[in-house]
Design a protein around this motif. Structure first.
Motif, PDB file in Angstrom:
ATOM      1  N   UNK A 169      15.586  43.563  45.683  1.00  0.00           N
ATOM      2  CA  UNK A 169      16.188  42.379  46.313  1.00  0.00           C
ATOM      3  C   UNK A 169      15.406  41.113  45.964  1.00  0.00           C
ATOM      4  N   UNK A 170      14.070  41.220  45.993  1.00  0.00           N
ATOM      5  CA  UNK A 170      13.246  40.058  45.645  1.00  0.00           C
ATOM      6  C   UNK A 170      13.482  39.629  44.198  1.00  0.00           C
ATOM      7  N   UNK A 171      13.573  40.595  43.286  1.00  0.00           N
ATOM      8  CA  UNK A 171      13.845  40.270  41.892  1.00  0.00           C
ATOM      9  C   UNK A 171      15.188  39.593  41.695  1.00  0.00           C
ATOM     10  N   UNK A 172      16.203  40.067  42.428  1.00  0.00           N
ATOM     11  CA  UNK A 172      17.527  39.435  42.329  1.00  0.00           C
ATOM     12  C   UNK A 172      17.503  38.001  42.842  1.00  0.00           C
ATOM     13  N   UNK A 173      16.821  37.780  43.971  1.00  0.00           N
ATOM     14  CA  UNK A 173      16.726  36.424  44.516  1.00  0.00           C
ATOM     15  C   UNK A 173      15.919  35.498  43.601  1.00  0.00           C
ATOM     16  N   UNK A 174      14.872  36.038  42.990  1.00  0.00           N
ATOM     17  CA  UNK A 174      14.077  35.231  42.063  1.00  0.00           C
ATOM     18  C   UNK A 174      14.916  34.804  40.865  1.00  0.00           C
ATOM     19  N   UNK A 175      15.718  35.703  40.344  1.00  0.00           N
ATOM     20  CA  UNK A 175      16.592  35.355  39.206  1.00  0.00           C
ATOM     21  C   UNK A 175      17.611  34.302  39.613  1.00  0.00           C
ATOM     22  N   UNK A 176      18.205  34.453  40.815  1.00  0.00           N
ATOM     23  CA  UNK A 176      19.209  33.480  41.264  1.00  0.00           C
ATOM     24  C   UNK A 176      18.605  32.109  41.494  1.00  0.00           C
ATOM     25  N   UNK A 177      17.357  32.036  41.921  1.00  0.00           N
ATOM     26  CA  UNK A 177      16.730  30.759  42.221  1.00  0.00           C
ATOM     27  C   UNK A 177      16.147  30.064  40.993  1.00  0.00           C
ATOM     28  N   UNK A 178      15.882  30.826  39.923  1.00  0.00           N
ATOM     29  CA  UNK A 178      15.203  30.236  38.764  1.00  0.00           C
ATOM     30  C   UNK A 178      16.069  30.121  37.514  1.00  0.00           C
TER      31      UNK A 178
END
Length: 279
Positions: free
Chosen positions: A201-210
């Motif tokens: 989940x953290x990796x998915x959110x990091x990709x969406x934010x960056x």
């Protein structure tokens, strides 16, 4: 000769007397040991049923506590999903098909939770029951998230048609799984491994934010590293190399092969005010 015979007789008599004295000393001790052993065994036999009864009582009480906790969880879970569904219906500005569906599902889930309490219905397969309930909640969330998207326009599909169709199918299948978990016997729940889903989940959110601000190269590389942290057997050197390979593959497939308008490197207008801007 006579003196020797008399001395030997005296020696044999003394030895017999000494042996008899030793025997009198040893036999009471052995008897005490035997009696003590018998007493110990008798105590063990007498205390055995008590210990068995006490252990059975402890096991019965622990099993009762576990069953009570399972019953409370099986009732609270659908009630919580029902309350969230009613909150989604209340959040929608206007009444629509999606809002009415959320209202109906919320009311039915609350009624279902009350029925479990009244009927004292046990959950026989917790995995299927809670898994189906979680998928049903996900389907309701999909319906709520796609409520603002336009649907069918005549015979043409709108942006919200696909999510609503898939959410409806998921809701129906999850209800079937949930009902099967109530009537069929199955294994209990095991300890939940939270590390993997958390870092995914953290990796998915990091990709969406960056992806918009830092470009595809940095977003892909950082998100792959974040997802790799979800494993206990991660090797960081190999992970760094593999992340670089996957990042290069993504660059070749999406911006080059598929000709998608994705920037590769950070934007020139990068600032903290636009960091969370997803539009």
């Amino acid at each position: 000769m006579i003196i020797r015979i008399v001395a030997s007789a005296q020696h044999s008599r003394d030895s017999r007397l000494r042996n008899s004295q030793i025997g009198h000393r040893v036999l009471p001790a052995a008897g005490d040991l035997m009696v003590g052993h018998i007493k110990i065994r008798a105590r063990g036999v007498a205390a055995g049923p008590r210990r068995i009864l006490m252990s059975e009582g402890v096991q019965a009480s622990s099993q009762g506590a576990v069953e009570q906790k399972r019953t409370v969880t099986s009732v609270v879970s659908p009630a919580l999903v029902g309350v969230l569904a009613l909150g989604g219906w209340w959040n929608l500005a206007s009444s629509s098909v999606t809002g009415n569906a959320l209202l109906a599902c919320g009311v039915l889930l609350l009624a279902f939770a009350i029925g479990l309490v009244v009927l004292r219905w046990p959950v026989r397969d917790p995995r299927d029951y809670y898994g189906g309930l979680a998928l049903f909640g996900l389907a309701l969330f999909m319906l709520w998230a796609s409520a603002d998207l336009p649907g069918l326009r005549g015979f043409a599909f709108g942006p919200g048609t696909g999510p609503r169709i898939f959410a409806s199918i998921l809701a129906g299948l999850s209800l079937i799984v949930m009902i099967v978990g109530m009537f069929t016997q199955g294994p209990g729940l095991e300890r939940y491994a939270w590390r993997g889903p958390l870092f995914i989940t953290i990796g998915t959110l990091v990709f969406a934010m960056t992806i918009r601000q830092f470009g595809m190269v940095i977003a892909s590389y950082v998100s792959i590293i974040a997802v790799a942290a979800g494993s206990d057997e991660v090797r960081w050197i190999e992970t760094a190399i593999w992340a670089a390979v996957l990042t290069g593959f993504c660059v070749l497939v999406f911006p080059i092969a598929l000709n998608l308008p994705l920037q590769l490197w950070p934007a020139q207008t990068l600032s903290f005010s636009t960091f969370l801007n997803f539009r």
